[in-house]
Design a protein around this motif. Structure first.
Motif, PDB file in Angstrom:
ATOM      1  N   LEU A 173     -24.486  25.055  11.103  1.00 22.68           N
ATOM      2  CA  LEU A 173     -25.221  24.529  12.251  1.00 22.68           C
ATOM      3  C   LEU A 173     -25.091  23.012  12.269  1.00 22.68           C
ATOM      4  O   LEU A 173     -24.950  22.383  11.227  1.00 22.68           O
ATOM      5  CB  LEU A 173     -26.699  24.919  12.150  1.00 22.68           C
ATOM      6  CG  LEU A 173     -26.983  26.404  12.302  1.00 22.68           C
ATOM      7  CD1 LEU A 173     -28.410  26.726  11.880  1.00 22.68           C
ATOM      8  CD2 LEU A 173     -26.754  26.853  13.739  1.00 22.68           C
ATOM      9  N   CYS A 174     -25.129  22.445  13.455  1.00 21.52           N
ATOM     10  CA  CYS A 174     -24.956  20.998  13.558  1.00 21.52           C
ATOM     11  C   CYS A 174     -26.298  20.317  13.334  1.00 21.52           C
ATOM     12  O   CYS A 174     -27.008  20.019  14.277  1.00 21.52           O
ATOM     13  CB  CYS A 174     -24.376  20.622  14.917  1.00 21.52           C
ATOM     14  SG  CYS A 174     -23.860  18.899  14.975  1.00 21.52           S
ATOM     15  N   GLU A 175     -26.625  20.080  12.076  1.00 20.27           N
ATOM     16  CA  GLU A 175     -27.947  19.556  11.746  1.00 20.27           C
ATOM     17  C   GLU A 175     -27.924  18.063  11.431  1.00 20.27           C
ATOM     18  O   GLU A 175     -28.976  17.445  11.320  1.00 20.27           O
ATOM     19  CB  GLU A 175     -28.504  20.317  10.538  1.00 20.27           C
ATOM     20  CG  GLU A 175     -27.583  20.229   9.314  1.00 20.27           C
ATOM     21  CD  GLU A 175     -27.926  21.231   8.223  1.00 20.27           C
ATOM     22  OE1 GLU A 175     -29.069  21.254   7.790  1.00 20.27           O
ATOM     23  OE2 GLU A 175     -27.015  21.989   7.820  1.00 20.27           O
ATOM     24  N   ASN A 176     -26.735  17.492  11.248  1.00 19.93           N
ATOM     25  CA  ASN A 176     -26.678  16.116  10.750  1.00 19.93           C
ATOM     26  C   ASN A 176     -25.438  15.435  11.321  1.00 19.93           C
ATOM     27  O   ASN A 176     -24.486  15.160  10.611  1.00 19.93           O
ATOM     28  CB  ASN A 176     -26.648  16.138   9.216  1.00 19.93           C
ATOM     29  CG  ASN A 176     -26.772  14.751   8.606  1.00 19.93           C
ATOM     30  OD1 ASN A 176     -27.291  13.817   9.235  1.00 19.93           O
ATOM     31  ND2 ASN A 176     -26.293  14.596   7.380  1.00 19.93           N
ATOM     32  N   ASN A 177     -25.468  15.146  12.623  1.00 23.84           N
ATOM     33  CA  ASN A 177     -24.283  14.599  13.294  1.00 23.84           C
ATOM     34  C   ASN A 177     -24.264  13.084  13.191  1.00 23.84           C
ATOM     35  O   ASN A 177     -24.445  12.366  14.168  1.00 23.84           O
ATOM     36  CB  ASN A 177     -24.260  15.051  14.757  1.00 23.84           C
ATOM     37  CG  ASN A 177     -22.929  14.758  15.427  1.00 23.84           C
ATOM     38  OD1 ASN A 177     -21.946  14.436  14.761  1.00 23.84           O
ATOM     39  ND2 ASN A 177     -22.903  14.840  16.740  1.00 23.84           N
ATOM     40  N   ARG A 178     -24.017  12.603  11.975  1.00 18.91           N
ATOM     41  CA  ARG A 178     -24.038  11.160  11.729  1.00 18.91           C
ATOM     42  C   ARG A 178     -22.910  10.415  12.431  1.00 18.91           C
ATOM     43  O   ARG A 178     -22.976   9.205  12.582  1.00 18.91           O
ATOM     44  CB  ARG A 178     -23.904  10.891  10.222  1.00 18.91           C
ATOM     45  CG  ARG A 178     -25.192  10.992   9.463  1.00 18.91           C
ATOM     46  CD  ARG A 178     -24.993  10.511   8.038  1.00 18.91           C
ATOM     47  NE  ARG A 178     -26.255  10.496   7.312  1.00 18.91           N
ATOM     48  CZ  ARG A 178     -27.098   9.461   7.331  1.00 18.91           C
ATOM     49  NH1 ARG A 178     -26.801   8.387   8.023  1.00 18.91           N
ATOM     50  NH2 ARG A 178     -28.225   9.517   6.663  1.00 18.91           N
TER      51      ARG A 178
END
Lengths: 108, 277
Positions: free
Chosen positions: B250-255
């Motif tokens: 899942l895209c939880e941390n799109n830094r």
């Protein structure tokens, strides 16, 4: 393999090699990130951030959630951010205490 | 579709070895486990060159976890020296995407790859579940799925609700699973270089399972608003990923988003209008 455009964020022609002390590991998708303090000549420290593949790809390559922890000293080969910030895309990560390669970019 | 069973777990020598190796703990849930229905060589390893399995109705069974065998198709559906027959509007958009190193590529915003390129992501496998009436594709990337209906329903001629993955129906042509898809919305890219498509896109995918461990896919793009004629991508080849499971993505941390937007600031001015509009 980045979910985003690698070339727009990192510069493959700007390799950088740094040794420092891990301060934080974000074991998250779509990318794992870790941060480490790199000592400067004047004794101060600069905190760097390194991008790696997400946990799934790392797990399949043999790395685990607790393979690298805050306090560990590691050496990182990386490709530096285009904007010159203290961020880079990690290619290899070696644990100094044992010499173990925790992560090495896959050949393909 | 394989379901893990205690009996299989207890009977498999691999399972015993796995428990010993991990001390009885599971470091990553089901990263490695012996799956029932996997043909094996005498030493217990998956026999990837065994014949393709078949379902009760005699059709090849595409079910399994698959991964592309090389990163090239994810970058470009065509190999070097081949170019898609782009109309001027599509060519301008493609040139801009390449020139800006992927300006507003959907993945930047954690939007998934679409059709066909969601199966080309080199590091993230996908799982096919072939069932009566429907074949489901589970994409590990961003935890997405797609349904290919095989219950005889027809594709919509027109839809007022276009979709990222479009609407798909499948049928068998001998041992080849032929999937027709229509009803796309604009937005997804056909590959990371940025071959565009419009809402006029119709796609034909031809899946063929060569043996237990190999599958091929031929994709034909038919989009009269973006291309002067239908064209076919290089054949994609996939390797079965045995004795493992999909993992959560899942895209939880799109830094990356902030620095990418900073890079593109000022570079987006020359962005051509979306094709077909």
């Amino acid at each position: 393999m980045a979910h985003h455009s690698f070339a727009a964020e990192f510069d493959a022609t700007q390799p950088i090699k740094l040794t420092g002390t891990v301060t934080k590991v974000e074991w998250t998708n779509p990318h794992t990130w870790f941060f480490m303090d790199v000592k400067n000549e004047d004794g101060s420290a600069t905190n760097w951030g390194f991008e790696m593949p997400g946990p799934g790809q790392l797990l399949r390559a043999g790395m685990k959630r607790d393979s690298m922890k805050a306090g560990d000293v590691v050496t990182v080969d990386a490709r530096r951010a285009r904007d010159g910030g203290n961020r880079a895309n990690a290619q290899t990560v070696v644990l100094t205490s044992t010499g173990q390669r925790l992560f090495g970019a896959q050949a393909r | 579709m394989r379901i893990f069973s205690i009996a299989v777990w207890r009977s498999g020598m691999f399972a015993v070895a796995l428990i010993c190796a991990t001390g009885g703990t599971v470091a990553a849930q089901w990263l490695s486990l012996p799956l029932a229905g996997t043909p094996r060589t005498p030493d217990g390893k998956p026999n990837l060159s065994a014949p393709a399995p078949r379902t009760a109705d005699g059709k090849p069974d595409l079910s399994g976890i698959w991964r592309i065998d090389n990163p090239r198709p994810n970058e470009d559906l065509l190999s070097d020296g081949n170019s898609a027959p782009m109309l001027p509007s599509a060519a301008a958009l493609y040139k801009h995407r390449v020139g800006t190193l992927g300006y507003e590529r959907p993945g930047t915003f954690c939007m998934p790859h679409g059709v066909p390129d969601a199966v080309t992501v080199p590091s993230l496998p996908f799982k096919i579940l072939q069932m009566p009436g429907v074949t489901v594709v589970l994409y590990e990337e961003f935890h997405m799925y797609r349904q290919i209906h095989t219950d005889g329903r027809q594709l919509p001629v027109e839809t007022d609700d276009p979709a990222w993955y479009g609407y798909s129906v499948g049928r068998w042509d001998g041992d080849t699973f032929v999937v027709e898809t229509a009803g796309f919305k604009e937005g997804s890219w056909l590959d990371n270089h940025g071959h565009p498509h419009t809402d006029a896109l119709r796609m034909t995918e031809r899946f063929r399972r060569i043996n237990f461990g190999r599958m091929e896919l031929a994709v034909t793009i038919d989009d009269p608003k973006a291309y002067s004629r239908p064209w076919t991508a290089d054949t994609m080849r996939f390797e079965l990923q045995p004795d493992t499971e999909l993992l959560e993505h899942l895209c939880e941390n799109n830094r990356d988003l902030g620095s990418l937007q900073q890079y593109w600031q000022g570079r987006d001015q020359a962005a051509p209008p979306t094709t077909g509009k």
